[in-house]
Design a protein around this motif. Structure first.
Motif, PDB file in Angstrom:
ATOM      1  N   SER A 270       0.813  -1.222   0.000  1.00  0.00           N
ATOM      2  CA  SER A 270       0.000   0.000   0.000  1.00  0.00           C
ATOM      3  C   SER A 270       0.846   1.271   0.000  1.00  0.00           C
ATOM      4  O   SER A 270       0.326   2.366  -0.189  1.00  0.00           O
ATOM      5  N   PHE A 271       2.164   1.131   0.199  1.00  0.00           N
ATOM      6  CA  PHE A 271       3.038   2.296   0.244  1.00  0.00           C
ATOM      7  C   PHE A 271       3.169   2.923  -1.142  1.00  0.00           C
ATOM      8  O   PHE A 271       3.311   2.213  -2.144  1.00  0.00           O
ATOM      9  N   THR A 272       3.149   4.248  -1.184  1.00  0.00           N
ATOM     10  CA  THR A 272       3.424   4.961  -2.429  1.00  0.00           C
ATOM     11  C   THR A 272       4.935   5.050  -2.627  1.00  0.00           C
ATOM     12  O   THR A 272       5.723   4.797  -1.693  1.00  0.00           O
ATOM     13  N   GLU A 273       5.348   5.424  -3.841  1.00  0.00           N
ATOM     14  CA  GLU A 273       6.774   5.577  -4.111  1.00  0.00           C
ATOM     15  C   GLU A 273       7.390   6.604  -3.177  1.00  0.00           C
ATOM     16  O   GLU A 273       8.499   6.412  -2.661  1.00  0.00           O
ATOM     17  N   GLU A 274       6.674   7.690  -2.937  1.00  0.00           N
ATOM     18  CA  GLU A 274       7.195   8.729  -2.056  1.00  0.00           C
ATOM     19  C   GLU A 274       7.362   8.210  -0.635  1.00  0.00           C
ATOM     20  O   GLU A 274       8.369   8.490   0.019  1.00  0.00           O
ATOM     21  N   GLU A 275       6.394   7.427  -0.148  1.00  0.00           N
ATOM     22  CA  GLU A 275       6.475   6.877   1.208  1.00  0.00           C
ATOM     23  C   GLU A 275       7.625   5.891   1.328  1.00  0.00           C
ATOM     24  O   GLU A 275       8.305   5.840   2.373  1.00  0.00           O
ATOM     25  N   ILE A 276       7.864   5.101   0.280  1.00  0.00           N
ATOM     26  CA  ILE A 276       8.974   4.154   0.308  1.00  0.00           C
ATOM     27  C   ILE A 276      10.300   4.884   0.391  1.00  0.00           C
ATOM     28  O   ILE A 276      11.158   4.579   1.221  1.00  0.00           O
ATOM     29  N   ILE A 277      10.468   5.888  -0.475  1.00  0.00           N
ATOM     30  CA  ILE A 277      11.732   6.629  -0.514  1.00  0.00           C
ATOM     31  C   ILE A 277      11.994   7.367   0.798  1.00  0.00           C
ATOM     32  O   ILE A 277      13.128   7.522   1.226  1.00  0.00           O
ATOM     33  N   GLU A 278      10.920   7.806   1.463  1.00  0.00           N
ATOM     34  CA  GLU A 278      11.076   8.542   2.715  1.00  0.00           C
ATOM     35  C   GLU A 278      11.199   7.635   3.936  1.00  0.00           C
ATOM     36  O   GLU A 278      11.424   8.128   5.050  1.00  0.00           O
ATOM     37  N   HIS A 279      11.055   6.332   3.740  1.00  0.00           N
ATOM     38  CA  HIS A 279      11.233   5.423   4.873  1.00  0.00           C
ATOM     39  C   HIS A 279      12.672   5.544   5.381  1.00  0.00           C
ATOM     40  O   HIS A 279      13.623   5.569   4.586  1.00  0.00           O
ATOM     41  N   PRO A 280      12.889   5.654   6.699  1.00  0.00           N
ATOM     42  CA  PRO A 280      14.239   5.911   7.224  1.00  0.00           C
ATOM     43  C   PRO A 280      15.300   4.912   6.763  1.00  0.00           C
ATOM     44  O   PRO A 280      16.447   5.313   6.512  1.00  0.00           O
ATOM     45  N   VAL A 281      14.941   3.635   6.653  1.00  0.00           N
ATOM     46  CA  VAL A 281      15.936   2.647   6.224  1.00  0.00           C
ATOM     47  C   VAL A 281      16.297   2.855   4.759  1.00  0.00           C
ATOM     48  O   VAL A 281      17.481   2.881   4.396  1.00  0.00           O
ATOM     49  N   ILE A 282      15.277   3.003   3.901  1.00  0.00           N
ATOM     50  CA  ILE A 282      15.539   3.213   2.480  1.00  0.00           C
ATOM     51  C   ILE A 282      16.277   4.523   2.268  1.00  0.00           C
ATOM     52  O   ILE A 282      17.218   4.614   1.463  1.00  0.00           O
ATOM     53  N   GLU A 283      15.881   5.544   3.004  1.00  0.00           N
ATOM     54  CA  GLU A 283      16.533   6.840   2.880  1.00  0.00           C
ATOM     55  C   GLU A 283      18.010   6.741   3.237  1.00  0.00           C
ATOM     56  O   GLU A 283      18.875   7.317   2.561  1.00  0.00           O
ATOM     57  N   LEU A 284      18.319   6.004   4.300  1.00  0.00           N
ATOM     58  CA  LEU A 284      19.701   5.827   4.714  1.00  0.00           C
ATOM     59  C   LEU A 284      20.500   5.084   3.643  1.00  0.00           C
ATOM     60  O   LEU A 284      21.621   5.479   3.299  1.00  0.00           O
TER      61      LEU A 284
END
Length: 328
Positions: A270-284
Motif C-alpha cells: 500500500s506504500f506509495t513511491e514517495e512513502e517508500i523513498i522517505e522510509h528511514p531505512v531506504i533513505e539511509l
C-alpha cells in the motif's frame, strides 16, 4: 539396510565418536522413510533434500557426519527431553527418540507450516519409542511450558540464544548449535550452570540460517540488514582489505542502521513511491548509494536478499554495478 550398515562403517573409519546407542539408532532407521529424493549423496556423506516447498526452497537432512557429530555432543541418555529447533524432516528426531527410549521426549519446533505438516505425516507412519511432537513457533509463547528441557539442538545457524529458549533449560541442561552469521559459524555447547552459560567451542561449521526469528521480521528491519552487512564484511574485508574505504563505510553504515529508532513501519504494497523513498531505512541506504552501487550485487549473491520489488524504479538505478574486485 546394507547401505546404512556401509554408512556406519564409513563413519567409524573417519574416527567420529559414536556410542553403541547411536550406532543402534542409525541401524534401526532407514533414511528413505524421510525423503523421496535419491539417497546417493547421503551415502557419500552429503546432505539430502527431504522437501521442496511451494515457494521453491529446498530443505535438507544434514550430512551424516554432521548428524553424528551433533548427536555425540548432545550427550543423550534415556529419559531426556530434547527440544529440536527445526525438523530436518523427522530423521534427526527419530534417532534421538530411539536413544532416549520409552521415557524420553522430543519436541520439534518447526516455524513453517508446510514443513511441519510434512514432518508430522512422516512421523505418524513410524512407531515411536517415547514421545515425538511437532509444534509451531507459537508454542514457545505458551505459559504452560515448564523448565523441563534437558537439551536444545538448533539445526540452523543463530547469532544468540533466543530469550524464549533460556526460560526452558533446566540446571545442568545445555544448548548445542551453530552460532554465527551466514558465512562464519562455530558449533557451540552452552551449558546452564549456577545461573550462567558456560561455553565450549566445538569447531567451525557451515549451516544455513535458523529462520525462526527471521520469519517474523518484516522488510526493512534495520537490525536484520545490519546483521547481514556484518556477515558480508567478513568476505569484503578479506578481498578489499580491512583498511579499505568500502570496509570503513560499511562499518559506519552498520552503526547507523543499529542507531535507527525501534518500531519503524514495515513497507507494504500500500506504500506509495514517495512513502517508500522517505522510509528511514531506504533513505539511509539511498544516501550511501554511490559507493554501495558496486558492492550490492555481491551482497545479493552472499546474503540472498535485494531491494528489487520494494524500491520503485528510479531514473538512475539505486544499486547494481558489480565492483571490479568481485567480477570473475
Amino acid at each position: 539396510m546394507s547401505e546404512v550398515t556401509d554408512l556406519v562403517e564409513m563413519l567409524e573409519k573417519t574416527g567420529i565418536p559414536m556410542s553403541n546407542e547411536l550406532i543402534e539408532a542409525l541401524l534401526r532407521t532407514e533414511p528413505s522413510d524421510f525423503t523421496d529424493f535419491p539417497l546417493e549423496s547421503f551415502w557419500h556423506d552429503f546432505p539430502v533434500p527431504f522437501l521442496v516447498t511451494d515457494s521453491g526452497v529446498t530443505k535438507t537432512i544434514s550430512a551424516p557426519h554432521m548428524i553424528v557429530t551433533m548427536l555425540h555432543h548432545l550427550e543423550l541418555d534415556e529419559g531426556l527431553h530434547v527440544l529440536l529447533m527445526g525438523s530436518k524432516g523427522g530423521y534427526l528426531a527419530t534417532l534421538i527418540d530411539i536413544i532416549c527410549g520409552h521415557g524420553g521426549k522430543v519436541t520439534i519446533i518447526e516455524p513453517h507450516d508446510e514443513i511441519a505438516e510434512h514432518t508430522s505425516n512422516v512421523l505418524e507412519r513410524r512407531k515411536q519409542c517415547g514421545l515425538i511432537r511437532v509444534l509451531g513457533k507459537e508454542a514457545l509463547e505458551d505459559p504452560a511450558w515448564d523448565r523441563d528441557v534437558d537439551r536444545v539442538l538448533f539445526t540452523g545457524s543463530i547469532r544468540e540464544i533466543p530469550d524464549f529458549v533460556e526460560l526452558l533449560i533446566e540446571e545442568g541442561g545445555f544448548i548445542l548449535g551453530p552460532f554465527g552469521g551466514r558465512i562464519q559459524q562455530r558449533l557451540m555447547k552452552k551449558e546452564w550452570q549456577g545461573g550462567a552459560w558456560l561455553e565450549t567451542d566445538l569447531g567451525g561449521v557451515v549451516f544455513g540460517p535458523m529462520d525462526i526469528r527471521e520469519s517474523e521480521r518484516g522488510f526493512p528491519d534495520p537490525l536484520f540488514i545490519a546483521d547481514e552487512f556484518e556477515d558480508a564484511l567478513i568476505l569484503i574485508s578479506s578481498v578489499l582489505g580491512e583498511n579499505s574505504e568500502e570496509v570503513y563505510r560499511l562499518e559506519r553504515l552498520v552503526e547507523s542502521l543499529r542507531e535507527l529508532p525501534p518500531g519503524l513501519p514495515e513497507i507494504t504494497s500500500s506504500f506509495t513511491e514517495e512513502e517508500i523513498i522517505e522510509h528511514p531505512v531506504i533513505e539511509l541506504l539511498m544516501t550511501e548509494a554511490e559507493w554501495l552501487n558496486e558492492l550490492w550485487p555481491t551482497f545479493v549473491d552472499i546474503l540472498g536478499f535485494d531491494l528489487e520489488g520494494i524500491v520503485p524504479d528510479l531514473e538512475e538505478p539505486l544499486f547494481g554495478k558489480r565492483h571490479a574486485d568481485f567480477t570473475p
